[in-house]
Design a protein around this motif. Structure first.
Motif, PDB file in Angstrom:
ATOM      1  N   ASN A  58       0.944  -1.066  -0.118  1.00 11.98           N
ATOM      2  CA  ASN A  58       0.001   0.104   0.213  1.00 11.98           C
ATOM      3  C   ASN A  58       0.795   1.252  -0.053  1.00 11.98           C
ATOM      4  OD1 ASN A  58      -2.200  -1.515   0.172  1.00 11.98           O
ATOM      5  ND2 ASN A  58      -2.355  -1.954   2.260  1.00 11.98           N
ATOM      6  N   ASN A  80      -0.617   4.994  -0.250  1.00 16.20           N
ATOM      7  CA  ASN A  80      -1.157   5.442   0.918  1.00 16.20           C
ATOM      8  C   ASN A  80      -0.425   5.516   2.303  1.00 16.20           C
ATOM      9  OD1 ASN A  80      -3.745   5.271  -0.248  1.00 16.20           O
ATOM     10  ND2 ASN A  80      -4.323   3.449   0.627  1.00 16.20           N
ATOM     11  N   GLU A  98      -2.144   3.692   6.591  1.00 17.81           N
ATOM     12  CA  GLU A  98      -2.776   2.565   6.868  1.00 17.81           C
ATOM     13  C   GLU A  98      -1.837   1.967   8.018  1.00 17.81           C
ATOM     14  OE1 GLU A  98      -4.211  -0.039   3.737  1.00 17.81           O
ATOM     15  OE2 GLU A  98      -4.222   1.678   2.176  1.00 17.81           O
ATOM     16  N   HIS A 113      -7.596   7.608   5.426  1.00 20.85           N
ATOM     17  CA  HIS A 113      -8.190   6.753   4.177  1.00 20.85           C
ATOM     18  C   HIS A 113      -9.684   6.397   4.378  1.00 20.85           C
ATOM     19  CE1 HIS A 113      -7.864   3.079   1.734  1.00 20.85           C
ATOM     20  NE2 HIS A 113      -7.794   4.218   0.810  1.00 20.85           N
ATOM     21  N   THR A 147      -8.452  -0.687   7.404  1.00 21.42           N
ATOM     22  CA  THR A 147      -6.832  -0.436   8.078  1.00 21.42           C
ATOM     23  C   THR A 147      -6.454   0.731   8.270  1.00 21.42           C
ATOM     24  OG1 THR A 147      -6.544  -0.218   5.502  1.00 21.42           O
ATOM     25  CG2 THR A 147      -6.549  -2.525   6.306  1.00 21.42           C
ATOM     26  N   SER A 148      -7.525   1.854   8.386  1.00 25.26           N
ATOM     27  CA  SER A 148      -6.989   3.132   8.377  1.00 25.26           C
ATOM     28  C   SER A 148      -6.844   3.380   9.973  1.00 25.26           C
ATOM     29  CB  SER A 148      -7.954   3.824   7.856  1.00 25.26           C
ATOM     30  OG  SER A 148      -9.337   4.142   8.423  1.00 25.26           O
TER      31      SER A 148
END
Length: 277
Positions: free
Chosen positions: A159, A162, A184, A207, A212-213
């Motif tokens: 990721n 992000n 994340e 996010h 997952t944030s």
């Protein structure tokens, strides 16, 4: 009353904002754009998608903003940089701050448009300087204190776009706000272990409130009184995630969502916080 766009109108707005700070979290679908002004200094964090440019300009005009002191790009996803070319063409930008990484797809239309617009703005003298932030940058202007934190050179293979987000903390007359980009769990764990997460009054939830944030440990460390989620109504990603909402409730944060409330307006002063929508 005053004529929109007139010099007198702008002076009236500036006087009304004296000793206050206004933050607008725009309702622009699932994208992100926050506008910050004290009537003199103007800061923009992220720029939505390409189609959001006109809405961002309208919001800037309504606030009487004629130039941008700091334009902060948290990362290079299209829902954060898409409207940047529109802003770079319209406004003089004193300083642009961007993350120090190469995106997964350097040929993506939004990224190429952003790069071309930034190069043109530099060539035309409309962008004073641009800085890729790897470690951290601290800025103070009038009563506004900014701290912009990068990844300190860590390469996030998972990721990447992000987790490589810039994280922006803002303080004004005792009030604080954290803009967490799209970080994340991998980046969050690193920030916690490095002691880079501090309590704040407002959290711009990372996010769009994805699963997952926001770990519970992160939210406990931030301990926000208010949580703002920028999210599109009925989006295909299922944002915000149910578990994220429950964690925010566990830390007793008041939750404000752009999909439910529209643009969220926050006004800081030394003695008060006002939230309208």
């Amino acid at each position: 009353a005053c004529l929109v766009g007139s010099e007198m109108c702008i002076r009236d707005r500036n006087e009304a904002l004296k000793d206050t700070l206004k933050i607008e979290i725009l309702k622009i679908g699932k994208a992100d754009c926050s506008i910050i002004t004290d009537g003199t200094t103007s800061i923009v964090v992220d720029c939505g998608e390409e189609d959001d440019g006109a809405d961002i300009l309208a919001a800037m005009d309504a606030l009487g903003i004629s130039s941008i002191d700091y334009l902060i790009i948290t990362h290079y996803d299209k829902d954060h940089i898409g409207g940047a070319p529109t802003l770079l063409k319209k406004y003089k930008v004193s300083k642009l701050l961007e993350p120090d990484y190469t995106p997964v797809d350097t040929t993506a239309y939004a990224y190429m448009s952003y790069r071309n617009a930034l190069a043109e703005a530099k060539a035309n003298g409309k962008c004073g300087s641009a800085e890729a932030v790897s470690d951290s940058v601290s800025l103070t202007v009038s009563d506004i204190k900014l701290n912009i934190v990068g990844t300190f050179g860590k390469d996030y293979a998972k990721n990447q776009d992000n987790n490589d987000s810039l994280v922006v903390s803002l303080e004004h007359l005792g009030n604080s706000f954290l803009f967490a980009g799209d970080i994340e769990k991998q980046r969050i764990a690193d920030m916690l272990s490095q002691g880079r997460v501090q309590p704040c009054d407002f959290l711009k939830v990372p996010h769009h409130g994805s699963t997952t944030s926001s770990s519970l440990g992160f939210l406990e460390a931030v301990s926000p009184e208010y949580a703002i989620i920028s999210v599109g109504k009925g989006n295909s990603y299922g944002h915000p995630d149910y578990d994220t909402i429950q964690k925010l409730k566990q830390v007793n944060a008041e939750i404000y969502r752009t999909d439910e409330l529209g643009t969220i307006n926050i006004v800081f002063s030394a003695n008060d916080i006002k939230i309208t929508y």
